[in-house]
Scaffold this motif. Structure first.
Motif, PDB file in Angstrom:
ATOM      1  N   HIS A 354      -7.322   6.796   4.102  1.00 38.99           N
ATOM      2  CA  HIS A 354      -7.184   5.933   2.924  1.00 38.99           C
ATOM      3  C   HIS A 354      -7.388   4.445   3.206  1.00 38.99           C
ATOM      4  CE1 HIS A 354      -6.051   9.427   0.659  1.00 38.99           C
ATOM      5  NE2 HIS A 354      -5.087   9.689   1.537  1.00 38.99           N
ATOM      6  N   ASP A 357      -2.952   0.109   5.179  1.00 41.47           N
ATOM      7  CA  ASP A 357      -1.524   0.238   4.861  1.00 41.47           C
ATOM      8  C   ASP A 357      -1.009   1.640   5.162  1.00 41.47           C
ATOM      9  OD1 ASP A 357      -1.529  -2.356   4.036  1.00 41.47           O
ATOM     10  OD2 ASP A 357      -1.645  -1.907   1.894  1.00 41.47           O
ATOM     11  N   GLN A 358      -1.841   2.646   4.842  1.00 45.65           N
ATOM     12  CA  GLN A 358      -1.430   4.038   5.077  1.00 45.65           C
ATOM     13  C   GLN A 358      -1.296   4.322   6.574  1.00 45.65           C
ATOM     14  OE1 GLN A 358      -0.440   6.032   2.868  1.00 45.65           O
ATOM     15  NE2 GLN A 358      -0.628   8.144   3.579  1.00 45.65           N
ATOM     16  N   LYS A 361       1.884   2.568   7.654  1.00 50.85           N
ATOM     17  CA  LYS A 361       3.070   3.229   7.095  1.00 50.85           C
ATOM     18  C   LYS A 361       3.449   4.478   7.884  1.00 50.85           C
ATOM     19  CE  LYS A 361       4.613   5.584   2.891  1.00 50.85           C
ATOM     20  NZ  LYS A 361       4.182   6.067   1.548  1.00 50.85           N
ATOM     21  N   LYS A 381      -5.797  15.690   4.134  1.00 51.32           N
ATOM     22  CA  LYS A 381      -5.169  14.397   4.386  1.00 51.32           C
ATOM     23  C   LYS A 381      -4.064  14.558   5.430  1.00 51.32           C
ATOM     24  CE  LYS A 381      -1.873  14.729   0.551  1.00 51.32           C
ATOM     25  NZ  LYS A 381      -1.377  14.089  -0.684  1.00 51.32           N
TER      26      LYS A 381
END
Length: 665
Positions: A354, A357-358, A361, A381
């Protein structure tokens, strides 16, 4: 008995045997006796060609070769379904439905969501006419000869149903048949098919229908589409479809409340693996057909239906490398390159990460053991990292700073999740991506030109943008790899025909960031031409219905770029439709400008869709629910009492169908 009567009797008898065996799973004749009767019918038809019938049982064995599948526009669009992944999602959907209807008096149908290839079947006067794949929802490929070989599908039906209608369904490959096909392939030293869904879908595009007839395909039906108002509910229409020969699964259930929906979900979540075919969820629909009409559609999906997806299968594997892809808008997408692993019937080697940030995270790093699932059972994913297996030498991921294709420094604006490569006219994937988007079905729909050819044309230096397509000549294209004279002519003809594509599709084809199909239609309708749109101010853009700051700013950025201005000028010189045609404007007025309408009830002079189109053609806006912003409610028969009460409480004018017609006349 005449020869014609004998032929018709044999056809009816064989159709009944087909129905008993393939739909009811209750054979009433041996395979040997069936084949004897079929051969007898074949002989009689061959000797008496005057009595040929395209829907005879003899036509199910195939024999037709289709080299090119014709593209057919759907009479009624085939929408997608909104997905839900929790019971909270379903409760939220129920609240939205109740709000639009102004009523909590709801009944639902619960159906298993089949995992196959969607199909639209047209019947006229009880006869099967054609079969068209879903495609992009607006148009698909005609696969009539191949679908005709599916024995469970009736080619003619009894007359006590509906005369003209469409049946929506799913072409599936039952697990037993799929396993037998793979066993045969292994025995022949061939590679196994990966999963039933892809195999069923691929079967529909085989050129020789004789080969399709050999495959144990089935067709499960789930919707009747018709303008006739013979049935009041979705469930009633399917029950009657089953009675006249359609294979409607008997797992469908009526639910009087959302709690009964949950019971159905819980039951099949546990029992789904016992089914003879693959399913990936439940489809819940509002049962009442009038309520379905009231609810209508969003840009992508019906408001009256939702899919509940079963929890996706998960596996763990090793993340070997992170690479970066560049999209047509310059958006950078990080990709996880995985140690190959089997997941939901397919081998997964890559998964989307993605954005930066992903990655941060989840703290995803190269050489991690990661958990992978298929989001909605389609796109793999990474959902988590197994930190117990992380090496002590592991280093945090440093996100890319430069474009992997052109080495331009990446940019990221405040509030944006993705990084972008700003080199839009010099970055190869962006160039190719924009042209591929331009020629796509929903945009310019250029026949004879595909993604690979676009890439080849760019590499050969023949095109650098979509305006260059209109300068191409046949003699430039013929020397290309895998390009013959006929293919070259087809490509140039397809490019020339695209000049007739209407403005709203051309606007979508331009690839302006955040301007999708629905937004392009709104902008085309409001501004009428590309010149008006590109000259619009931020305030003028934001004043258009549903156009926010982000879309408006994107249009301003596009319109102020010299390269884009030059491209538009070139497209104008080539004669593309860059303004709304005179024919489209002929029946459009501003009579209802700034007025908001809610359409409710059953109408007699115009269909609900015709009413909504008339409102929009005359400058008005259609809303699905009554609010203080509503100007008029156009009320037909059987308008919901709660809607009527709400309109009266808010002091909103309620007008009849005739009063509306008078208003726009």
């Amino acid at each position: 008995m005449t020869v014609q009567q004998k032929i018709e009797n044999l056809r009816e008898e064989l159709n009944n045997h087909n129905y008993n065996y393939y739909v009811l799973d209750n054979a009433t004749i041996s395979d040997f006796d069936f084949d004897i009767k079929l051969k007898e019918l074949e002989k009689l038809e061959k000797e008496n060609p005057i009595f040929f019938d395209a829907n005879s049982p003899t036509q199910r064995v195939g024999g037709t070769v289709t080299k090119n599948f014709k593209t057919v526009v759907h009479k009624n669009r085939m929408y997608s379904l909104d997905n839900s992944y929790s019971k909270e999602d379903l409760l939220d959907w129920e609240k939205r439905v109740e709000k639009v209807l102004g009523s909590s008096d709801l009944e639902f149908t619960c159906e298993l969501k089949f995992d196959g290839a969607s199909i639209n079947l047209t019947y006229e006067n009880g006869k099967f006419i054609k079969a068209v794949t879903r495609g992009d929802g607006f148009q698909g490929d005609e696969v009539t000869n191949n679908v005709k070989t599916i024995r469970s599908l009736p080619l003619s039906i009894k007359k006590d149903f509906i005369s003209d209608f469409e049946m929506r369904g799913e072409i599936i490959l039952p697990l037993d048949g799929f396993n037998k096909m793979n066993a045969e392939r292994l025995e022949n030293g061939e590679e196994e098919y990966r999963n039933p869904r892809n195999t069923a879908s691929g079967s529909l595009k085989l050129q020789d229908s004789t080969e399709v007839a050999k495959r144990p395909l089935d067709c499960l039906l789930y919707q009747v589409v018709t303008s006739e108002r013979k049935y009041k509910t979705h469930y009633e229409s399917l029950e009657n479809a089953r009675k006249v020969g359609f294979k409607v699964p008997n797992t469908i259930k009526l639910a009087k409340s959302i709690d009964e929906v949950f019971e159905f979900v819980n039951f099949w979540d546990a029992k789904r693996h016992e089914l003879p075919y693959e399913t990936d969820g439940i489809v819940i629909k509002v049962n009442n057909l009038q309520q379905q009409e009231e609810l209508g559609y969003t840009a992508k999906a019906p408001r009256w239906a939702i899919a509940y997806k079963f929890k996706a299968e998960q596996v763990s594997t090793i993340l070997e490398e992170i690479t970066y892809q560049v999209g047509r808008t310059g958006a950078i997408t990080p990709v996880a390159n995985l140690q190959p692993v089997q997941l939901a019937g397919t081998t997964v080697k890559r998964a989307s990460l993605h954005n930066a940030d992903q990655i941060e995270k989840l703290d995803i790093r190269v050489h991690d053991t990661v958990f992978v699932e298929k989001g909605g059972e389609i796109i793999p994913k990474i959902i988590a990292v197994d930190f117990t297996k992380r090496s002590e030498n592991s280093q945090p991921t440093q996100y890319a700073t430069h474009c992997p294709e052109c080495n331009t420094k990446l940019v990221r604006t405040e509030g944006d999740a993705k990084h972008y490569c700003p080199n839009q006219f010099g970055c190869a994937p962006q160039i190719t991506g924009r042209i591929q988007h331009f020629i796509s079905r929903k945009a310019m729909d250029i026949d004879g030109l595909g993604g690979e050819t676009v890439d080849l044309l760019r590499k050969e230096g023949l095109i650098q943008n979509y305006a260059d397509l209109y300068d191409l000549k046949v003699d430039q294209v013929i020397p290309l790899e895998r390009m013959a004279e006929k293919s070259a002519n087809n490509m140039i003809d397809g490019i020339e025909k695209s000049k007739q594509i209407p403005f709203e599709k051309v606007l979508f084809a331009l690839g302006i960031r955040f301007v999708g199909e629905t937004v392009a239609k709104k902008l085309a309708k409001h501004f009428k031409s590309i010149d008006n749109l590109m000259a619009a101010s931020l305030e003028e853009l934001i004043n258009v219905d549903e156009i926010g700051d982000r879309i408006a700013q994107s249009i301003l950025d596009f319109s102020s770029d010299l390269g884009n201005i030059q491209l538009i000028d070139r497209l104008k010189s080539h004669g593309l439709q860059l303004e709304v045609s005179a024919e489209s404007l002929e029946n459009q007025t501003e009579i209802l400008k700034d007025q908001v309408f809610v359409v409710s009830g059953v109408f007699h002079q115009m269909s609900r869709n015709e009413l909504k189109k008339a409102i929009e053609d005359n400058g008005g806006k259609v809303s699905s629910s009554i609010s203080k912003k509503t100007t008029f409610v156009v009320a037909g028969d059987n308008m919901g009492p709660s809607k009527l009460t709400k309109a009266q409480d808010l002091g909103i004018s309620i007008i009849s169908e005739q009063e509306f017609i008078d208003k726009i006349s």
